[in-house]
Write a protein that holds these residues in place. Structure first.
Motif, PDB file in Angstrom:
ATOM      1  N   ARG A  24      -9.500  -0.198  -4.613  1.00  0.00           N
ATOM      2  CA  ARG A  24     -10.356  -1.326  -4.175  1.00  0.00           C
ATOM      3  C   ARG A  24      -9.680  -2.665  -4.393  1.00  0.00           C
ATOM      4  NH1 ARG A  24     -12.920   2.179  -1.252  1.00  0.00           N
ATOM      5  NH2 ARG A  24     -14.256   3.597  -2.413  1.00  0.00           N
ATOM      6  N   ALA A  25      -8.775  -2.706  -5.382  1.00  0.00           N
ATOM      7  CA  ALA A  25      -8.007  -3.926  -5.652  1.00  0.00           C
ATOM      8  C   ALA A  25      -6.755  -3.517  -6.424  1.00  0.00           C
ATOM      9  CB  ALA A  25      -8.830  -4.907  -6.472  1.00  0.00           C
ATOM     10  N   GLU A  26      -5.691  -4.318  -6.293  1.00  0.00           N
ATOM     11  CA  GLU A  26      -4.457  -3.988  -6.996  1.00  0.00           C
ATOM     12  C   GLU A  26      -3.867  -5.232  -7.641  1.00  0.00           C
ATOM     13  OE1 GLU A  26      -1.937  -1.583  -4.424  1.00  0.00           O
ATOM     14  OE2 GLU A  26      -3.519  -0.057  -4.275  1.00  0.00           O
ATOM     15  N   ILE A  27      -3.582  -5.111  -8.920  1.00  0.00           N
ATOM     16  CA  ILE A  27      -2.955  -6.214  -9.666  1.00  0.00           C
ATOM     17  C   ILE A  27      -1.452  -5.933  -9.658  1.00  0.00           C
ATOM     18  CG2 ILE A  27      -2.783  -7.380 -11.908  1.00  0.00           C
ATOM     19  CD1 ILE A  27      -5.716  -6.368 -12.434  1.00  0.00           C
ATOM     20  N   ILE A  28      -0.716  -6.807  -8.990  1.00  0.00           N
ATOM     21  CA  ILE A  28       0.724  -6.591  -8.808  1.00  0.00           C
ATOM     22  C   ILE A  28       1.489  -7.374  -9.879  1.00  0.00           C
ATOM     23  CG2 ILE A  28       2.652  -6.736  -7.147  1.00  0.00           C
ATOM     24  CD1 ILE A  28       0.266  -5.069  -6.060  1.00  0.00           C
TER      25      ILE A  28
ATOM     26  N   LEU B  49     -16.301  -1.490 -14.827  1.00  0.00           N
ATOM     27  CA  LEU B  49     -15.999  -0.234 -14.122  1.00  0.00           C
ATOM     28  C   LEU B  49     -17.236   0.398 -13.496  1.00  0.00           C
ATOM     29  CD1 LEU B  49     -13.718   1.178 -16.944  1.00  0.00           C
ATOM     30  CD2 LEU B  49     -12.922   0.241 -14.778  1.00  0.00           C
ATOM     31  N   ARG B  50     -18.413   0.054 -14.043  1.00  0.00           N
ATOM     32  CA  ARG B  50     -19.696   0.620 -13.577  1.00  0.00           C
ATOM     33  C   ARG B  50     -19.654   2.143 -13.500  1.00  0.00           C
ATOM     34  NH1 ARG B  50     -22.994  -3.229 -11.101  1.00  0.00           N
ATOM     35  NH2 ARG B  50     -24.557  -1.578 -11.181  1.00  0.00           N
ATOM     36  N   MET B  51     -20.019   2.741 -12.353  1.00  0.00           N
ATOM     37  CA  MET B  51     -20.169   4.197 -12.277  1.00  0.00           C
ATOM     38  C   MET B  51     -18.842   4.962 -12.319  1.00  0.00           C
ATOM     39  SD  MET B  51     -23.427   4.941 -11.884  1.00  0.00           S
ATOM     40  CE  MET B  51     -23.594   6.481 -10.984  1.00  0.00           C
ATOM     41  N   THR B  52     -17.934   4.585 -11.452  1.00  0.00           N
ATOM     42  CA  THR B  52     -16.745   5.430 -11.239  1.00  0.00           C
ATOM     43  C   THR B  52     -15.432   4.644 -11.239  1.00  0.00           C
ATOM     44  OG1 THR B  52     -17.100   5.182  -8.849  1.00  0.00           O
ATOM     45  CG2 THR B  52     -17.982   7.193  -9.864  1.00  0.00           C
ATOM     46  N   GLY B  53     -15.452   3.404 -11.707  1.00  0.00           N
ATOM     47  CA  GLY B  53     -14.235   2.589 -11.692  1.00  0.00           C
ATOM     48  C   GLY B  53     -13.168   3.135 -12.636  1.00  0.00           C
ATOM     49  N   LYS B  54     -11.913   3.020 -12.202  1.00  0.00           N
ATOM     50  CA  LYS B  54     -10.775   3.469 -13.013  1.00  0.00           C
ATOM     51  C   LYS B  54      -9.667   2.451 -12.877  1.00  0.00           C
ATOM     52  CE  LYS B  54     -10.666   7.681 -11.060  1.00  0.00           C
ATOM     53  NZ  LYS B  54     -10.254   9.021 -10.677  1.00  0.00           N
ATOM     54  N   LEU B  55      -8.840   2.294 -13.883  1.00  0.00           N
ATOM     55  CA  LEU B  55      -7.629   1.492 -13.769  1.00  0.00           C
ATOM     56  C   LEU B  55      -6.455   2.453 -13.890  1.00  0.00           C
ATOM     57  CD1 LEU B  55      -8.554  -1.602 -15.964  1.00  0.00           C
ATOM     58  CD2 LEU B  55      -8.232  -1.594 -13.491  1.00  0.00           C
ATOM     59  N   ILE B  56      -5.614   2.478 -12.875  1.00  0.00           N
ATOM     60  CA  ILE B  56      -4.500   3.421 -12.857  1.00  0.00           C
ATOM     61  C   ILE B  56      -3.194   2.637 -12.803  1.00  0.00           C
ATOM     62  CG2 ILE B  56      -3.436   5.355 -11.588  1.00  0.00           C
ATOM     63  CD1 ILE B  56      -6.244   5.701 -10.216  1.00  0.00           C
ATOM     64  N   PHE B  57      -2.322   2.890 -13.753  1.00  0.00           N
ATOM     65  CA  PHE B  57      -1.020   2.226 -13.742  1.00  0.00           C
ATOM     66  C   PHE B  57      -0.082   2.965 -12.796  1.00  0.00           C
ATOM     67  CE2 PHE B  57       3.297   1.596 -15.475  1.00  0.00           C
ATOM     68  CZ  PHE B  57       3.372   0.227 -15.276  1.00  0.00           C
ATOM     69  N   GLU B  58       0.624   2.213 -11.960  1.00  0.00           N
ATOM     70  CA  GLU B  58       1.505   2.828 -10.952  1.00  0.00           C
ATOM     71  C   GLU B  58       2.869   2.124 -10.976  1.00  0.00           C
ATOM     72  OE1 GLU B  58       1.190   5.545  -8.612  1.00  0.00           O
ATOM     73  OE2 GLU B  58       3.287   4.906  -8.636  1.00  0.00           O
ATOM     74  N   LYS B  59       3.904   2.929 -11.120  1.00  0.00           N
ATOM     75  CA  LYS B  59       5.253   2.354 -11.228  1.00  0.00           C
ATOM     76  C   LYS B  59       5.864   2.027  -9.870  1.00  0.00           C
ATOM     77  CE  LYS B  59       6.571   4.629 -15.509  1.00  0.00           C
ATOM     78  NZ  LYS B  59       7.057   5.914 -15.997  1.00  0.00           N
ATOM     79  N   ASP B  60       5.342   2.676  -8.817  1.00  0.00           N
ATOM     80  CA  ASP B  60       5.917   2.499  -7.483  1.00  0.00           C
ATOM     81  C   ASP B  60       4.943   1.706  -6.609  1.00  0.00           C
ATOM     82  OD1 ASP B  60       6.918   2.705  -4.936  1.00  0.00           O
ATOM     83  OD2 ASP B  60       7.459   4.830  -5.122  1.00  0.00           O
ATOM     84  N   LEU B  61       5.373   0.530  -6.191  1.00  0.00           N
ATOM     85  CA  LEU B  61       4.494  -0.339  -5.396  1.00  0.00           C
ATOM     86  C   LEU B  61       4.055   0.307  -4.078  1.00  0.00           C
ATOM     87  CD1 LEU B  61       5.787  -4.021  -5.650  1.00  0.00           C
ATOM     88  CD2 LEU B  61       3.829  -2.964  -6.780  1.00  0.00           C
ATOM     89  N   ASN B  62       4.810   1.270  -3.602  1.00  0.00           N
ATOM     90  CA  ASN B  62       4.459   1.927  -2.332  1.00  0.00           C
ATOM     91  C   ASN B  62       3.341   2.961  -2.487  1.00  0.00           C
ATOM     92  OD1 ASN B  62       6.463   0.564  -0.809  1.00  0.00           O
ATOM     93  ND2 ASN B  62       7.993   1.893  -1.783  1.00  0.00           N
TER      94      ASN B  62
END
Ligand SMILES: [Zn+2]
Length: 269
Positions: free
Chosen positions: A92-96, A72-85
């Protein structure tokens, strides 16, 4: 910058939400975010089998023998999202996932990376990491051995990821405050009795911070987009007055801000 407790909190969240999901694709939104192992051919990513931490790294293992190593280094975050739109402002990248949900790698400063490697491939940075502070092997004897030839200030040496993996600027300030050690003491001058206090307080601070889901000073959030709570328990980092009534000092060490109380953290070793 997310340190061990924040990374562990993120992993705990991932283990609740994305474990066993099947990855259908990984989309790079900003070039250079995904780093594939040379020559790696991927037909399928597979299911998420396990999510582990090493230092400040998140290691996601899949059923197709792949590892996604997230830093994550300085400001990286992982955000879970239920809506693909939906996306985030600094995606920066998305794991689908195959169930039409996704995990967004959001990173304002863009220093973060996701390395994608085969299980058997060893990552250089991971190999060099020092001991896990919550392991039994992290004790005064280990520290004495690592510090005996280090003349640098103890604060800087505790930040060295090859000595202890996972500590950063906030927690090292808190650990040294609780252990009553001045941050500028040369590391090799610290007596065993003081090293024992450093070890004890490192474990205490890590455990308490994990219990409170990490520290949010600026932009750290868990996977569920919640802030941590440990900022309410900090005693010295970013503080003005110590609980003893004395003004907290702020100095620079190796380009980073160090907070300490010159009364509580005396120069004796
Ligand atoms: Zn004080």
């Amino acid at each position: 910058m997310p340190e061990l407790p924040e990374v562990q909190t993120i992993i705990n969240g991932l283990n609740r939400i994305v474990i066993a999901k099947t990855i259908s694709s990984i989309i790079e939104k900003r070039q250079g975010t995904l780093v594939f192992e040379k020559g790696l051919k991927i037909c399928e990513f597979g299911k998420i089998k396990s999510i582990e931490r090493r230092g400040k790294y998140i290691i996601i293992k899949t059923s197709k023998d792949l590892k996604l190593i997230v830093h994550l280094r300085m400001t990286g975050k992982l955000i879970f999202e239920k809506d693909l739109n939906n996306t985030s402002s600094h995606s920066r990248a998305e794991i689908i996932f195959s169930d039409k949900t996704k995990l967004i790698f959001d990173d304002v400063r863009t220093f973060g990376k996701i390395q994608i490697v085969n299980s058997n491939e060893i990552i250089n940075a991971l190999q060099k990491l020092g001991i896990e502070p919550l392991s039994d092997e992290f004790n005064a004897e280990y520290l004495k051995n690592k510090l005996k030839n280090r003349k640098a200030p103890i604060k800087n040496v505790l930040l060295d990821q090859t000595v202890i993996a996972g500590l950063g600027n906030i927690y090292v300030a808190e650990i040294l405050f609780r252990a009553k050690i001045h941050p500028a003491i040369p590391a090799n001058k610290i007596e065993t009795v003081s090293l024992k206090r450093i070890v004890l307080e490192t474990k205490n601070v890590m455990q308490e911070a994990i219990k409170h889901n990490g520290t949010t000073i600026s932009d750290y959030r868990s996977v569920e987009d919640k802030t941590g709570e440990f900022q309410n328990f900090l005693k010295v980092y970013s503080k003005k007055i110590c609980e003893c009534g004395v003004e907290i000092q702020k100095i620079k060490q190796a380009g980073r801000s160090t907070y300490f109380c010159h009364k509580c953290q005396n120069y004796e070793t």
